[in-house]
Design an enzyme around this catalytic site. Structure first.
Site, short mmCIF file in Angstrom:
data_model
loop_
_atom_site.label_atom_id
_atom_site.label_comp_id
_atom_site.label_asym_id
_atom_site.label_seq_id
_atom_site.Cartn_x
_atom_site.Cartn_y
_atom_site.Cartn_z
N ASN A 34 0.88 -1.17 0.00
CA ASN A 34 0.00 0.00 0.00
C ASN A 34 0.91 1.22 0.00
OD1 ASN A 34 -1.84 2.03 0.46
ND2 ASN A 34 -2.23 1.48 2.60
N TRP A 35 1.07 1.80 -1.17
CA TRP A 35 2.05 2.89 -1.31
C TRP A 35 1.60 4.19 -0.66
CZ3 TRP A 35 3.87 2.44 -7.14
CH2 TRP A 35 4.80 1.39 -7.23
N LYS A 36 0.33 4.30 -0.36
CA LYS A 36 -0.23 5.56 0.18
C LYS A 36 0.10 6.71 -0.79
CE LYS A 36 0.04 3.46 4.66
NZ LYS A 36 0.06 3.57 6.09
N HIS A 63 -9.48 1.97 4.82
CA HIS A 63 -8.21 2.14 5.52
C HIS A 63 -8.39 3.14 6.66
CE1 HIS A 63 -4.07 3.09 6.42
NE2 HIS A 63 -3.74 1.96 5.82
N GLU A 99 -6.62 5.46 7.69
CA GLU A 99 -6.31 6.86 7.33
C GLU A 99 -7.50 7.50 6.63
OE1 GLU A 99 -2.66 5.93 5.28
OE2 GLU A 99 -1.78 5.35 7.21
N GLU A 145 -5.72 -4.20 10.49
CA GLU A 145 -4.63 -3.26 10.72
C GLU A 145 -4.88 -2.46 12.01
OE1 GLU A 145 -2.55 -2.32 6.72
OE2 GLU A 145 -4.16 -0.90 7.02
N GLY A 178 2.65 2.36 10.58
CA GLY A 178 3.67 3.38 10.39
C GLY A 178 4.41 3.76 11.66
N SER A 189 3.27 -2.12 10.17
CA SER A 189 4.71 -2.32 10.35
C SER A 189 5.18 -3.74 10.00
CB SER A 189 5.14 -1.95 11.79
OG SER A 189 4.85 -0.58 12.03
N GLY A 213 2.76 -1.01 4.15
CA GLY A 213 2.99 0.37 3.74
C GLY A 213 4.47 0.63 3.50
N GLY A 214 5.15 1.15 4.50
CA GLY A 214 6.55 1.58 4.39
C GLY A 214 7.47 0.57 3.71
P1 PGA Z 1 2.87 0.33 7.48
O1 PGA Z 1 1.42 0.64 6.85
O2 PGA Z 1 3.31 -1.01 6.92
O3 PGA Z 1 3.75 1.47 7.02
O4 PGA Z 1 2.70 0.28 8.96
C1 PGA Z 1 0.47 -0.37 6.71
C2 PGA Z 1 -0.82 0.18 6.13
O5 PGA Z 1 -1.26 1.25 6.56
O6 PGA Z 1 -1.42 -0.44 5.23
#
Ligand code: PGA
Length: 251
Positions: A9-11, A95, A97, A167, A173, A213, A234-235
């Site tokens: 998930n590149w955001k 998500h 966010e 999640e 993150g 994470s 994500g990251g």
């Molecule tokens: P993260 O993000 O791996 O950077 O914690 C995961 C996500 O929000 O899908």
């Protein structure tokens, strides 16, 4: 038998040039689809570059969001109908966010799930509790409620084919991964919720990812859990090497 699914998930982090470079770097080294399914979810502006470069490879393409109407006066929104026409396979919805910063409700997420199926794509439905909810001992109840709301009105076949991503918000993150046992505990609750709402077969087929994470160093332990079928990352999905290590967690 549930095929593991590793999704990046590149955001809001990549541009079309970086997208093309990333896909070229990974496309010939991905696992076979029957072994591990790999997906990249990119911002709408990067989807043409992602689709073009991923063509003919094992990589599946996801959008990070869409609207629940196909067309109309909805300035700034992304049509699920057009995503399908472009060749997108999955859409992430719900998500944390989007729930927190863009005020997406359970009802919106349910409408989006229906719209995505109507347009022949597959939703990746996110759920997860805040630290406050976890510390109050209400994580299971909270996630159960999110799943019940998101799945409302979907058929058993639809639910069997979709992906749920657990999640915990406190792990996204932050570098603070849920322990594999904590993740497994809630993923098992999600599967039991699907069994209650539908039946055992549907629950046995739905794929459940853990996200928060996830990185090459912890993916194996998470994936070893009975109810964890994948990762939403994500990251650690932003660098080709790291994404490939995640995709090959089982090698
Ligand atoms: P993260 O993000 O791996 O950077 O914690 C995961 C996500 O929000 O899908």
């Amino acid at each position: 038998m549930r095929t593991p699914i590793i999704a990046g998930n590149w955001k809001m982090n990549m541009n079309p040039t970086q997208t093309a470079e990333f896909v070229q770097a990974v496309k010939d080294q991905l696992p076979e689809l029957s072994v591990v399914e790999t997906v990249i979810a990119a911002p709408a502006v990067d989807l043409p570059a992602l689709l073009e470069n991923a063509q003919g490879s094992q990589l599946h393409v996801a959008a990070e969001n869409c609207y629940f109407e196909d067309e109309g006066a909805f300035t700034g929104e992304t049509s699920p109908k057009v995503l399908h026409e472009m060749g997108v396979d999955y859409v992430i919805i719900g998500h944390s966010e989007r729930r927190d910063y863009f005020h997406e409700t359970d009802e919106d997420i349910n409408k989006k799930a229906h719209a995505i199926f109507k347009n022949e794509m597959t939703p990746i439905i996110c759920c997860g509790e805040s630290l406050e909810i976890r510390e109050a001992g209400k994580a299971e109840e909270w996630v159960k409620g999110q799943i019940e709301a998101a799945l409302k009105g979907l058929s058993a076949d639809q639910v069997a084919s979709l992906v749920i991503a657990y999640e915990p918000i406190w792990a996204i993150g932050t570098g603070k991964t849920a322990t594999a046992d904590q993740a497994e505990e809630i993923c098992a609750v999600i599967r039991a919720t699907v069994a209650d709402l539908y039946d055992e077969e549907t629950a046995a087929n739905v794929r459940i990812q853990y996200g928060g994470s996830v990185k090459p160093a912890n993916v194996k332990e998470l994936m070893a859990k009975e109810n964890i079928d994948g990762g939403l990352v994500g990251g650690a999905s932003l660098q080709p090497e790291s994404f490939l290590q995640l995709a090959h967690f089982n090698d």
